[in-house]
Design a protein around this motif. Structure first.
Motif, PDB file in Angstrom:
ATOM      1  N   GLY B 118       0.821  -1.205   0.000  1.00  0.00           N
ATOM      2  CA  GLY B 118       0.000   0.000   0.000  1.00  0.00           C
ATOM      3  C   GLY B 118       0.858   1.260   0.000  1.00  0.00           C
ATOM      4  O   GLY B 118       0.605   2.214  -0.737  1.00  0.00           O
ATOM      5  N   PHE B 119       1.911   1.253   0.801  1.00  0.00           N
ATOM      6  CA  PHE B 119       2.792   2.415   0.885  1.00  0.00           C
ATOM      7  C   PHE B 119       3.607   2.581  -0.398  1.00  0.00           C
ATOM      8  O   PHE B 119       3.765   3.674  -0.915  1.00  0.00           O
ATOM      9  CB  PHE B 119       3.736   2.285   2.087  1.00  0.00           C
ATOM     10  N   PHE B 120       4.127   1.444  -0.876  1.00  0.00           N
ATOM     11  CA  PHE B 120       4.989   1.507  -2.052  1.00  0.00           C
ATOM     12  C   PHE B 120       4.219   1.918  -3.304  1.00  0.00           C
ATOM     13  O   PHE B 120       4.782   2.517  -4.218  1.00  0.00           O
ATOM     14  CB  PHE B 120       5.697   0.157  -2.268  1.00  0.00           C
ATOM     15  N   ILE B 121       2.937   1.560  -3.342  1.00  0.00           N
ATOM     16  CA  ILE B 121       2.128   1.964  -4.501  1.00  0.00           C
ATOM     17  C   ILE B 121       2.076   3.492  -4.582  1.00  0.00           C
ATOM     18  O   ILE B 121       2.187   4.066  -5.662  1.00  0.00           O
ATOM     19  CB  ILE B 121       0.701   1.354  -4.413  1.00  0.00           C
ATOM     20  N   VAL B 122       1.944   4.152  -3.438  1.00  0.00           N
ATOM     21  CA  VAL B 122       1.866   5.622  -3.453  1.00  0.00           C
ATOM     22  C   VAL B 122       3.146   6.208  -4.038  1.00  0.00           C
ATOM     23  O   VAL B 122       3.100   7.048  -4.943  1.00  0.00           O
ATOM     24  CB  VAL B 122       1.679   6.200  -2.029  1.00  0.00           C
ATOM     25  N   SER B 123       4.303   5.755  -3.518  1.00  0.00           N
ATOM     26  CA  SER B 123       5.543   6.383  -3.987  1.00  0.00           C
ATOM     27  C   SER B 123       5.809   6.041  -5.446  1.00  0.00           C
ATOM     28  O   SER B 123       6.255   6.913  -6.214  1.00  0.00           O
ATOM     29  CB  SER B 123       6.733   5.998  -3.100  1.00  0.00           C
ATOM     30  N   ALA B 124       5.515   4.794  -5.849  1.00  0.00           N
ATOM     31  CA  ALA B 124       5.756   4.411  -7.250  1.00  0.00           C
ATOM     32  C   ALA B 124       4.808   5.173  -8.171  1.00  0.00           C
ATOM     33  O   ALA B 124       5.223   5.681  -9.217  1.00  0.00           O
ATOM     34  CB  ALA B 124       5.570   2.910  -7.421  1.00  0.00           C
ATOM     35  N   ALA B 125       3.541   5.279  -7.771  1.00  0.00           N
ATOM     36  CA  ALA B 125       2.559   5.981  -8.608  1.00  0.00           C
ATOM     37  C   ALA B 125       2.901   7.466  -8.695  1.00  0.00           C
ATOM     38  O   ALA B 125       2.834   8.072  -9.765  1.00  0.00           O
ATOM     39  CB  ALA B 125       1.159   5.797  -8.032  1.00  0.00           C
ATOM     40  N   PHE B 126       3.306   8.057  -7.586  1.00  0.00           N
ATOM     41  CA  PHE B 126       3.655   9.483  -7.553  1.00  0.00           C
ATOM     42  C   PHE B 126       4.811   9.774  -8.517  1.00  0.00           C
ATOM     43  O   PHE B 126       4.802  10.748  -9.252  1.00  0.00           O
ATOM     44  CB  PHE B 126       4.039   9.869  -6.120  1.00  0.00           C
ATOM     45  N   ARG B 127       5.789   8.885  -8.501  1.00  0.00           N
ATOM     46  CA  ARG B 127       6.996   9.098  -9.306  1.00  0.00           C
ATOM     47  C   ARG B 127       6.755   8.845 -10.797  1.00  0.00           C
ATOM     48  O   ARG B 127       7.317   9.507 -11.653  1.00  0.00           O
ATOM     49  CB  ARG B 127       8.078   8.148  -8.789  1.00  0.00           C
ATOM     50  N   THR B 128       5.911   7.832 -11.096  1.00  0.00           N
ATOM     51  CA  THR B 128       5.810   7.357 -12.475  1.00  0.00           C
ATOM     52  C   THR B 128       4.602   7.870 -13.247  1.00  0.00           C
ATOM     53  O   THR B 128       4.714   8.123 -14.432  1.00  0.00           O
ATOM     54  CB  THR B 128       5.742   5.813 -12.490  1.00  0.00           C
ATOM     55  N   PHE B 129       3.463   7.948 -12.562  1.00  0.00           N
ATOM     56  CA  PHE B 129       2.238   8.292 -13.282  1.00  0.00           C
ATOM     57  C   PHE B 129       2.198   9.780 -13.605  1.00  0.00           C
ATOM     58  O   PHE B 129       1.472  10.533 -12.973  1.00  0.00           O
ATOM     59  CB  PHE B 129       1.012   7.902 -12.445  1.00  0.00           C
ATOM     60  N   ARG B 130       2.966  10.191 -14.587  1.00  0.00           N
ATOM     61  CA  ARG B 130       2.958  11.600 -14.955  1.00  0.00           C
ATOM     62  C   ARG B 130       2.642  11.736 -16.438  1.00  0.00           C
ATOM     63  O   ARG B 130       3.113  10.939 -17.245  1.00  0.00           O
ATOM     64  CB  ARG B 130       4.296  12.236 -14.632  1.00  0.00           C
ATOM     65  N   LEU B 140      -2.793   7.310 -17.865  1.00  0.00           N
ATOM     66  CA  LEU B 140      -3.082   7.912 -16.566  1.00  0.00           C
ATOM     67  C   LEU B 140      -4.590   8.042 -16.348  1.00  0.00           C
ATOM     68  O   LEU B 140      -5.119   7.667 -15.285  1.00  0.00           O
ATOM     69  CB  LEU B 140      -2.411   9.291 -16.508  1.00  0.00           C
ATOM     70  N   ALA B 144      -6.839   6.071 -13.605  1.00  0.00           N
ATOM     71  CA  ALA B 144      -7.659   6.797 -12.624  1.00  0.00           C
ATOM     72  C   ALA B 144      -9.099   6.259 -12.636  1.00  0.00           C
ATOM     73  O   ALA B 144      -9.717   6.079 -11.577  1.00  0.00           O
ATOM     74  CB  ALA B 144      -7.633   8.289 -12.936  1.00  0.00           C
TER      75      ALA B 144
END
Lengths: 275, 206, 260
Positions: B118-130, B140, B144
């Motif tokens: 759950g935590f890692f999904i946030v950081s990976a999504a924040f970094r990659t989903f641009r 994207l 969503a």
């Protein structure tokens, strides 16, 4: 460094803290967020409804204890529905911890419903071999399991004497954090036509969905959300419903950070273009 | 070359075992089914012994770490493994003591590790989903929609997201997923044939 | 009595195509493969590790099962790349650790690595302890994560089959600054690796690693079998869709697994 750059390079620990706090919030203050029940869960419940007292179901606990937070509610709900209908249960597992999951979550419901061990339910425990094991138990269960999880001689258990191969089972339900659904679809459904019901973890739902669409899986619950819906359908909201607000909050956090990441990215690009 | 080291022998065993199991799947011959069943049972037994091999390696590695005083955690690891086995063997895995171990130690630990996702999904999504390009933007938007569709509260936040998300999931994603699955399955069968026939040997040089 | 004739016919086609293309390949009749960036950068990844004085970690994942499951081809495909990586690591004198989630993979990995170190002329640099077993599932994932935090490898290769552990491993690898290459069949968890890794092998690229890295003619030839089978499958899919649309069901009946 501009504010947008700082936002774009946000320390991952900030995100982790935000996630932790917002997931914990609904446990402290229940939010009671609404939920719509999907057709998958309705079908799942209807398939179980069709079982008659005395029918035997194979319950395969193909999850470890780490997945109980996702599927625990569904396990208890299934035990409640099966025991209310007088359906007999034989439990197996392709995961070493699966038999513990059965003992800790499924078994208490059966015993409180007055089920007798060996007659109304049996926990055979874990056997190595994955798909090979699943193919073998369809043909001869006692050849794979000479003893049950508690160490009793399998041949001495009346339920197992009557239900020694696929022909005695009305259906299979797998709680699955791996690929057991595929194993059962190939080795029980395709080979013998035994209906297979799957309760996968959320991330595996998309993986098994094609099997459901192709008819290899009779009914499927969509991870913790499906478990919560199923609990509501049988009129016994429990573990899964308690976690459903937290699930919504967790997914909102992910979406919020994706939006923030894009605000930073697009904003920074526009700023550079102006410069 | 000695008989035991000849490549042809394992290849012959592999081909024979495969042929038998496949033949039993495609025929309703009782003897073939029985032979195939026995072969599969052997597989289960071998898998059981392989677990022992893993345990020996685990204890040996951590034992060396303890002897060399490299990590105190190796001691914890070995003690946990051997202690759990000892209690399971002495009192049975269905005993209350064993259940206590699993409920109070293994379950919380497993859940904690699982929850990292759950935590890692946030950081990976924040970094990659641009939305770096039009294609990335489309991915994207679709992601969503699927996330909102899967949220119990999604339909209330964005009315209509359920049918749209289902359409994306059932038509667009499923079509692609099936193509992916079929291509992989074909590749896996061919790789299996190459492996059984001894063509794939993990070669080391180009 | 033979049953499931449709599926059997497909299997026979694949087997025949594979055998013919292996033979043709060994006689030099094969097509060059296109460039696969995920495989080209392996050398760079190992070289970077050597320069930084940090190690390389390699695993075929926990996935759904070991060699007794339908995950077997993916573990074996990963092991086919291990030999190449071990050879590079031995030459560059950088430590390589293989983490196995299944005990039955250990002897195969040890054998592969031992051979690779010997071919590289560094047999004494190899030790069986380079192959580690930590159990499967969360135990495996947490051990890998812990090991990466402790040793901070400069390169991580995740080639095999990875389920829920995919993101745990690759995100930890990203956090410790490892150059990561991944490849696996699971379309659910592959996106997580795409998000966290530097290079990802997509689709069947995993299965041509042996052919690509070794340049073996027979293996290169066998790639044709996959292409031929895919053409057949596409024809069946399109044909089946058209026939089903006009309510002709014999083709789909013939091909369903439980059919006769």
């Amino acid at each position: 460094m501009s504010a947008l750059e700082r936002l774009a390079k946000m320390d991952r620990r900030v995100m982790y803290w935000a996630m932790l706090l917002l997931i914990a919030l609904p446990y402290a203050v229940p939010l009671g967020l609404p939920m719509q029940i999907s057709t998958y869960s309705t079908e799942f419940k209807t398939t179980i409804d069709a079982l008659a007292p005395g029918d035997v179901v194979l319950v395969s606990m193909d999850i470890g204890l780490g997945s109980v937070s996702e599927l625990g509610g569904g396990i208890i709900a299934l035990a409640k529905q099966l025991s209310a209908q007088g359906v007999k249960v034989v439990a197996v597992s392709t995961v070493a911890e699966g038999s513990l999951v059965f003992d800790q979550y499924f078994r208490p419901v059966l015993t409180s419903a007055g089920y007798g061990y060996g007659v109304d339910y049996v926990n055979l425990g874990y056997a190595a071999g994955d798909e090979t094991m699943i193919a073998s138990i369809a043909e001869n269960m006692r050849e794979v399991y000479s003893r049950d999880y508690a160490g009793n001689d399998a041949a001495s258990l009346p339920l197992l004497q009557a239900a020694d191969d696929y022909s005695a089972y009305r259906l299979v339900v797998t709680f699955d954090a791996g690929t057991a659904t595929g194993f059962y679809a190939r080795q029980w459904q395709a080979k013998y036509g035994t209906p297979v019901l799957s309760v996968p973890t959320a991330v595996n739902f998309s993986y098994f969905y094609p099997l459901y669409q192709a008819g290899s899986v009779e009914a499927i619950l969509n991870g913790p959300r499906g478990c919560a819906e199923y609990e509501q359908l049988i009129g016994a909201p429990g573990l899964a419903n308690q976690g459903i607000d937290a699930l919504s909050m967790g997914q909102l956090v992910v979406i919020a950070f994706i939006v923030l990441g894009n605000v930073a990215f697009v904003g920074e690009r526009l700023r550079r273009r102006k410069q | 070359m000695s008989l035991i080291n000849r490549r042809e022998i394992p290849i012959a065993i592999g081909v024979a075992a495969c042929t038998l199991v496949i033949a039993s799947y495609f025929t309703d011959n009782a003897s073939l089914a029985s032979a195939s069943g026995s072969l599969q049972l052997w597989g289960i037994i071998i898998a059981g012994f392989a677990t022992l091999l893993g345990l020996f390696s685990y204890v040996a590695y951590n034992g060396r770490q303890i002897v060399k005083k490299r990590s105190v955690y190796s001691g914890v690891a070995v003690a946990s493994a051997l202690g759990t086995i000892a209690i399971g063997l002495a009192l049975s895995p269905s005993s209350s003591q064993y259940s206590w171990l699993t409920s109070n130690i293994l379950t919380p630990l497993s859940m904690s590790v699982g929850s990292f996702i759950g935590f890692f999904i946030v950081s990976a999504a924040f970094r990659t989903f641009r939305a770096r390009s039009l294609e990335a933007g489309i991915v994207l938007a679709a992601a969503a929609m699927i996330m909102l569709k899967n949220m119990p509260v999604g339909e209330y936040l964005l009315p209509g997201v359920l049918p749209l998300g289902n359409w994306l999931n059932d038509i667009v994603s499923l079509g692609g997923n099936r193509g992916f699955t079929i291509a992989f399955a074909v590749g896996a069968i061919i790789a299996g044939v190459r492996q059984i026939l001894g063509f794939e040997r993990g070669r080391v040089a180009k | 009595m033979i049953q499931r004739i449709g599926v059997l016919a497909l299997l026979i086609f694949i087997l025949a195509a594979t055998l013919v293309s292996l033979y043709a390949g060994s006689k030099g009749r094969y097509r060059e493969l296109r460039r696969i960036p995920g495989l080209e950068v392996i050398k760079e990844a190992v070289g970077r590790s050597a320069e930084m004085g940090r190690g390389v970690i390699f695993s075929t994942g926990s996935g759904s099962g070991g060699l007794n499951s339908d995950s077997a081809p993916y573990h074996l495909a990963g092991l086919n790349t291990l030999g190449y990586v071990a050879n590079l690591a031995a030459t560059a004198q950088t430590p390589l650790t293989f983490v196995s989630a299944y005990p039955e993979l250990m002897p195969l990995a040890q054998d592969t690595m031992r051979d690779a170190y010997t071919v590289a002329g560094e047999p004494e640099a190899y030790s069986d302890a380079a192959v580690q077993y930590y159990g499967k599932g969360w135990g495996y994932a947490s051990a890998c994560m812990g090991r990466m935090e402790e040793e901070r490898p400069a390169a991580a290769l995740w080639l095999g089959i990875f389920w829920s552990e995919a993101l745990l491993l690759s995100e930890t690898g990203n956090a410790v600054g490892a150059f990561q290459i991944a490849g696996q069949p699971d379309s659910v968890n592959l996106p997580f690796q795409i998000a966290s890794c530097d290079y990802v092998l997509i689709g069947e690229e995993m299965f041509v690693t042996g052919a690509y890295l070794s340049g073996d003619k027979a293996l290169l030839g066998s790639v044709f079998a996959a292409e031929a089978t895919k053409v057949l499958v596409i024809t069946l899919v399109v044909g089946g869709a058209i026939l089903s649309t006009i309510s002709v069901a014999w083709l789909s009946q013939l091909l369903i697994a439980g059919g006769v």
